[in-house]
Scaffold this active site. Structure first.
Site, mmCIF file in Angstrom:
data_model
loop_
_atom_site.group_PDB
_atom_site.id
_atom_site.type_symbol
_atom_site.label_atom_id
_atom_site.label_comp_id
_atom_site.label_asym_id
_atom_site.label_seq_id
_atom_site.Cartn_x
_atom_site.Cartn_y
_atom_site.Cartn_z
ATOM 1 C CG ASP A 45 -10.246 -1.217 4.609
ATOM 2 O OD1 ASP A 45 -9.870 -1.525 3.458
ATOM 3 O OD2 ASP A 45 -9.606 -1.493 5.637
ATOM 4 C CD GLN A 83 -3.336 -4.516 6.616
ATOM 5 O OE1 GLN A 83 -3.220 -3.537 5.896
ATOM 6 N NE2 GLN A 83 -3.844 -5.655 6.178
ATOM 7 C CE LYS A 139 -3.789 -2.405 2.163
ATOM 8 N NZ LYS A 139 -4.311 -2.977 3.408
#
Ligand code: NDP
Length: 277
Positions: free
Chosen positions: A115, A92, A48
């Protein structure tokens, strides 16, 4: 059989994001929180990080020890919710067991929820009024778009019903006017359902579970699974070598959905940025 090159599609998407970012005075900002030192998570974060650098985003990576308390983590998220440099926040997963993932997802502002896991964004997707989409299912939709498939009236089977992949995947396909069957671990006669599918999306987490005799000749097969074998090899949930002989199109692992998930994260961050200016 054609292999869907997710890496290339993702690169094209990232190039178009970069073109847009180059025109902006303030760069879109993404904050990534990593709790603990899980090896796989560190690899995902590095990917990322590289992608953010490529498109010119501002990136903050926040590392916290795995004994961080729930309150400290929520406080960190609230701080980022109020930070004007930050347009997108990602925590995460997986998190250590003492932390409540739902509470974490719900604390991220829906406006910065890149997300797409906040119930407000999931609700909007359910109502076919999406804002920030869960990244992996949206990445699959962009893949399908890139091969020019018309989803209207297609029979789609989604294998796996998790909140982050299977359920929103089924919703995306339904919103595109496909006819969708969603399967879980209790589904009976899975192979009978699969053999009728024009499009199969698999997100289960069982290496090479889907075999060629379950697939209709010419079907499109999208493998979301990422499984590390004992010998170190990375494989999907689909037996690529056999299914490739039957499928019309197949997305491989690695090089399929994985890069699309990251590209969609960048796209979501840009969307969140644009909604804030
Ligand atoms: P989860 O474990 O959260 O969910 C798995 C789903 O599969 C559940 O709904 C489960 O059913 C279902 N399932 C389990 N066994 C069967 C079976 N025999 N037949 C049918 N369905 C079954 O996994 P995730 O959704 O988080 O991830 C799935 C896979 O995708 C993993 O390999 C993961 O690493 C990968 N992944 C890849 C991403 C990418 O970017 N490429 C992103 C996210 C995940 P039930 O609901 O009944 O338990």
């Amino acid at each position: 059989m054609n292999v869907i090159n997710g890496k290339k599609i993702a690169q094209n998407l990232q190039a178009s994001i970069k073109l847009k970012v180059d025109t902006l005075d303030r760069k879109p900002g993404l904050a990534v929180i990593l709790v603990g030192d899980d090896d796989a998570s560190e690899v995902y974060i590095r990917n990322k990080e590289n992608a953010c650098k490529e498109v010119g985003f501002y990136l903050e990576i926040i590392n916290r020890f795995d004994n961080i308390s729930q309150e400290e983590l929520l406080f960190e998220i609230e701080r980022l919710n109020d930070d004007d440099k930050i347009d997108g926040i990602l925590v995460q997963l997986p998190l250590p067991k003492h932390l409540d993932v739902n509470l974490v997802n719900e604390t991220i502002s829906p406006k910065k929820d890149v997300d797409g896991f906040h119930s407000e964004n999931i609700g909007k997707l359910m109502q076919n009024k999406p804002f920030l989409h869960p990244c992996t299912p949206k990445g699959v939709m962009l893949m399908l778009e890139s091969i020019g498939v018309d989803l209207v009236g297609k029979n789609c089977v989604v294998v796996g019903a998790s909140n982050i992949v299977g359920r929103p995947m089924a919703c995306e396909l339904l919103n595109a006017k496909a006819t969708v069957t969603i399967c879980n671990s209790k589904t009976k006669n899975l192979s009978c359902k699969l053999i009728q599918a024009d499009i199969v999306v698999v997100a289960v987490g069982i290496p090479k579970m889907i075999q060629s005799d379950w697939i209709k000749p010419g079907a499109i097969v999208i493998d979301v699974g990422i499984n590390r074998l004992d010998n170190g090899c990375l494989v999907g949930d689909v037996d690529f070598e056999s299914v490739r002989n039957v499928a019309g199109w197949i997305a491989p692992v690695p090089g399929g959905v994985g890069p699309m998930t990251i590209a969609t994260l960048l796209k979501n961050t840009l969307t969140a940025y644009e909604a804030r200016i």
